[in-house]
Design a protein around this motif. Structure first.
Motif, PDB file in Angstrom:
ATOM      1  N   VAL A  96      -3.877   7.784   5.945  1.00 25.10           N
ATOM      2  CA  VAL A  96      -3.519   6.365   6.054  1.00 25.10           C
ATOM      3  C   VAL A  96      -3.040   5.820   4.714  1.00 25.10           C
ATOM      4  N   GLY A  97      -3.784   6.079   3.642  1.00 24.36           N
ATOM      5  CA  GLY A  97      -3.425   5.526   2.336  1.00 24.36           C
ATOM      6  C   GLY A  97      -2.115   6.059   1.808  1.00 24.36           C
ATOM      7  N   THR A  98      -1.881   7.356   1.979  1.00 23.32           N
ATOM      8  CA  THR A  98      -0.634   7.945   1.491  1.00 23.32           C
ATOM      9  C   THR A  98       0.568   7.412   2.274  1.00 23.32           C
ATOM     10  N   PHE A  99       0.434   7.378   3.592  1.00 22.62           N
ATOM     11  CA  PHE A  99       1.528   6.867   4.424  1.00 22.62           C
ATOM     12  C   PHE A  99       1.809   5.398   4.117  1.00 22.62           C
ATOM     13  N   SER A 100       0.740   4.616   4.002  1.00 24.20           N
ATOM     14  CA  SER A 100       0.897   3.190   3.746  1.00 24.20           C
ATOM     15  C   SER A 100       1.533   2.943   2.391  1.00 24.20           C
ATOM     16  N   GLY A 101       1.029   3.627   1.360  1.00 28.23           N
ATOM     17  CA  GLY A 101       1.553   3.400   0.018  1.00 28.23           C
ATOM     18  C   GLY A 101       2.975   3.884  -0.165  1.00 28.23           C
ATOM     19  N   TYR A 102       3.338   4.986   0.474  1.00 24.45           N
ATOM     20  CA  TYR A 102       4.677   5.560   0.286  1.00 24.45           C
ATOM     21  C   TYR A 102       5.725   4.802   1.086  1.00 24.45           C
ATOM     22  N   LYS A 103       5.380   4.424   2.319  1.00 22.35           N
ATOM     23  CA  LYS A 103       6.350   3.744   3.172  1.00 22.35           C
ATOM     24  C   LYS A 103       6.475   2.263   2.829  1.00 22.35           C
ATOM     25  N   GLY A 105       6.207  -1.868   3.224  1.00 19.53           N
ATOM     26  CA  GLY A 105       6.704  -2.724   4.280  1.00 19.53           C
ATOM     27  C   GLY A 105       5.617  -3.320   5.155  1.00 19.53           C
ATOM     28  N   LEU A 106       5.982  -3.616   6.396  1.00 19.89           N
ATOM     29  CA  LEU A 106       5.074  -4.282   7.324  1.00 19.89           C
ATOM     30  C   LEU A 106       3.867  -3.412   7.666  1.00 19.89           C
ATOM     31  N   ILE A 107       4.097  -2.111   7.854  1.00 21.54           N
ATOM     32  CA  ILE A 107       2.988  -1.206   8.194  1.00 21.54           C
ATOM     33  C   ILE A 107       1.961  -1.205   7.076  1.00 21.54           C
ATOM     34  N   ASP A 108       2.433  -1.135   5.850  1.00 22.96           N
ATOM     35  CA  ASP A 108       1.526  -1.156   4.700  1.00 22.96           C
ATOM     36  C   ASP A 108       0.737  -2.460   4.675  1.00 22.96           C
ATOM     37  N   HIS A 109       1.404  -3.560   4.930  1.00 21.85           N
ATOM     38  CA  HIS A 109       0.737  -4.869   4.915  1.00 21.85           C
ATOM     39  C   HIS A 109      -0.343  -4.944   5.989  1.00 21.85           C
ATOM     40  N   LEU A 110      -0.039  -4.516   7.201  1.00 24.13           N
ATOM     41  CA  LEU A 110      -1.001  -4.596   8.298  1.00 24.13           C
ATOM     42  C   LEU A 110      -2.201  -3.676   8.056  1.00 24.13           C
ATOM     43  N   LEU A 111      -1.931  -2.463   7.607  1.00 25.48           N
ATOM     44  CA  LEU A 111      -3.023  -1.517   7.368  1.00 25.48           C
ATOM     45  C   LEU A 111      -3.945  -2.004   6.258  1.00 25.48           C
ATOM     46  N   MET A 112      -3.382  -2.524   5.197  1.00 25.99           N
ATOM     47  CA  MET A 112      -4.217  -2.967   4.087  1.00 25.99           C
ATOM     48  C   MET A 112      -4.971  -4.248   4.418  1.00 25.99           C
ATOM     49  N   ILE A 145     -20.337   5.688  10.541  1.00 23.35           N
ATOM     50  CA  ILE A 145     -20.187   5.762   9.078  1.00 23.35           C
ATOM     51  C   ILE A 145     -18.763   6.157   8.704  1.00 23.35           C
ATOM     52  N   MET A 146     -18.190   7.125   9.427  1.00 27.83           N
ATOM     53  CA  MET A 146     -16.823   7.550   9.132  1.00 27.83           C
ATOM     54  C   MET A 146     -15.831   6.414   9.355  1.00 27.83           C
ATOM     55  N   LEU A 147     -16.033   5.636  10.435  1.00 29.03           N
ATOM     56  CA  LEU A 147     -15.129   4.533  10.728  1.00 29.03           C
ATOM     57  C   LEU A 147     -15.168   3.448   9.657  1.00 29.03           C
ATOM     58  N   VAL A 148     -16.274   3.358   8.949  1.00 23.11           N
ATOM     59  CA  VAL A 148     -16.416   2.357   7.892  1.00 23.11           C
ATOM     60  C   VAL A 148     -15.959   2.907   6.540  1.00 23.11           C
ATOM     61  N   GLN A 149     -16.278   4.172   6.257  1.00 22.00           N
ATOM     62  CA  GLN A 149     -16.051   4.716   4.925  1.00 22.00           C
ATOM     63  C   GLN A 149     -14.594   5.019   4.624  1.00 22.00           C
ATOM     64  N   TRP A 150     -13.797   5.381   5.642  1.00 23.18           N
ATOM     65  CA  TRP A 150     -12.446   5.825   5.348  1.00 23.18           C
ATOM     66  C   TRP A 150     -11.590   4.736   4.714  1.00 23.18           C
ATOM     67  N   VAL A 151     -11.907   3.457   4.974  1.00 23.17           N
ATOM     68  CA  VAL A 151     -11.068   2.377   4.450  1.00 23.17           C
ATOM     69  C   VAL A 151     -11.096   2.338   2.922  1.00 23.17           C
ATOM     70  N   TYR A 152     -12.223   2.700   2.316  1.00 26.74           N
ATOM     71  CA  TYR A 152     -12.311   2.704   0.856  1.00 26.74           C
ATOM     72  C   TYR A 152     -11.379   3.764   0.272  1.00 26.74           C
ATOM     73  N   TYR A 153     -11.368   4.941   0.913  1.00 28.60           N
ATOM     74  CA  TYR A 153     -10.474   5.995   0.449  1.00 28.60           C
ATOM     75  C   TYR A 153      -9.012   5.600   0.673  1.00 28.60           C
ATOM     76  N   ALA A 154      -8.728   4.972   1.792  1.00 30.46           N
ATOM     77  CA  ALA A 154      -7.357   4.566   2.072  1.00 30.46           C
ATOM     78  C   ALA A 154      -6.838   3.606   1.000  1.00 30.46           C
ATOM     79  N   ARG A 155      -7.681   2.658   0.599  1.00 29.74           N
ATOM     80  CA  ARG A 155      -7.284   1.709  -0.437  1.00 29.74           C
ATOM     81  C   ARG A 155      -7.017   2.423  -1.769  1.00 29.74           C
ATOM     82  N   MET A 156      -7.912   3.345  -2.113  1.00 33.38           N
ATOM     83  CA  MET A 156      -7.746   4.039  -3.383  1.00 33.38           C
ATOM     84  C   MET A 156      -6.523   4.953  -3.362  1.00 33.38           C
ATOM     85  N   PHE A 157      -6.330   5.675  -2.261  1.00 37.53           N
ATOM     86  CA  PHE A 157      -5.155   6.532  -2.151  1.00 37.53           C
ATOM     87  C   PHE A 157      -3.875   5.709  -2.241  1.00 37.53           C
ATOM     88  N   ARG A 158      -3.858   4.579  -1.563  1.00 33.78           N
ATOM     89  CA  ARG A 158      -2.661   3.730  -1.594  1.00 33.78           C
ATOM     90  C   ARG A 158      -2.351   3.290  -3.017  1.00 33.78           C
TER      91      ARG A 158
END
Length: 277
Positions: A96-103, A105-112, A145-158
């Motif tokens: 999620v973070g890599t796709f959001s950060g690289y692409k 636009g709107l997808i990045d905005h909604l995901l973040m 726990i997985m559904l909650v924890q992944w968002v932190y990694y997504a933010r950092m990856f982005r």
């Protein structure tokens, strides 16, 4: 001078010591069936609340089960599933973070914005809410726990991807005709994984604490499966007469979490990785 001494101590002492301790714990978890002195779920009421002996090195609990055996088997659940949570969360966050950060636009905005909404609440509260929806049980706790924890990694990856996008070697790869997928696979992912692997040492401690907390509340591991948090839950009734039923699993939880945190802090300082909070 003091900082230099502290750096030497962290780099040369803490990291190898913590690594050895954690390696031993993981090995013990793997070979628990061969080194446990007794069956961890075998009930023998005639031997309940026995003091330490040759046959029961840490005594028995209120059902006559071997405390040491339950602690050894509990390591398989606490450490094993904490590793599963970490790997699953980091994979989802990476995608999620890599796709959001690289692409962008709107997808990045909604995901973040979704990630911001999740991070606005204490993680334990969200986990409790999800377990309330899914129902009690180890599988439900792990998924929550997985559904909650992944968002932190997504933010950092982005954040890392946004920084890497501005580097010259990414521009050179684009000019050479490399596709977006190839740039992500060969140039971006290899540069963002090492810092997150370092951060994982801290996340393991959080995962173990969350699993134990859910089991202590009766929402995680269900009896008679041995797990450290569940053992504390079962022993709280006997806190006045047999406090060791809570002390032993509580002590091992503390040792594991402190060791992970010390290792994580040392690695963060050595490699200059920023914490997520």
């Amino acid at each position: 001078m003091i900082r230099n001494i502290r750096q030497i101590f962290i780099n040369q002492k803490i990291i190898p010591i913590c690594t050895i301790i954690l390696s031993m714990l993981f090995i013990i978890a793997l070979i628990a069936p061969w080194i446990a002195p007794n069956d961890p779920i075998a009930v023998n009421l005639a031997l309940k609340l026995q003091p330490p002996s040759w046959d029961y090195p840490l005594g028995t609990d209120h059902l006559g089960r071997c405390t040491l055996s339950r602690i050894l088997y509990g390591a398989r659940i606490s450490l094993g599933f904490a590793m599963l949570i970490f790997i699953s969360s980091i994979v989802i966050g990476l995608i999620v973070g890599t796709f959001s950060g690289y692409k962008g636009g709107l997808i990045d905005h909604l995901l973040m914005r979704f990630c911001d909404g999740v991070m606005a609440f204490p993680s334990l509260i969200l986990i409790l809410g999800l377990v309330g929806i899914f129902g009690p049980g180890l599988k439900q706790v792990i998924v929550a726990i997985m559904l909650v924890q992944w968002v932190y990694y997504a933010r950092m990856f982005r954040g890392m991807v946004l920084s890497l996008k501005e580097q010259n070697f990414i521009a050179a790869a684009k000019i050479s005709g490399s596709s977006g997928w190839k740039i992500i696979r060969k140039h971006i992912v290899p540069n963002v994984l090492p810092p997150l692997a370092v951060m994982g040492t801290l996340e393991m401690g959080w995962a173990i604490m969350d699993i134990s907390a859910m089991s202590f509340l009766g929402l995680g591991v269900q009896a008679p499966t041995p797990e450290w948090g569940a053992m504390i839950h079962e022993g709280k009734t006997y806190i006045r007469t047999n406090p060791e039923l809570m002390i032993y699993p509580g002590l091992i939880i503390m040792i594991v979490i402190v060791t992970f945190n010390l290792l994580g802090e040392a690695l963060l300082e050595r490699y200059g990785v920023k914490r997520r909070f």
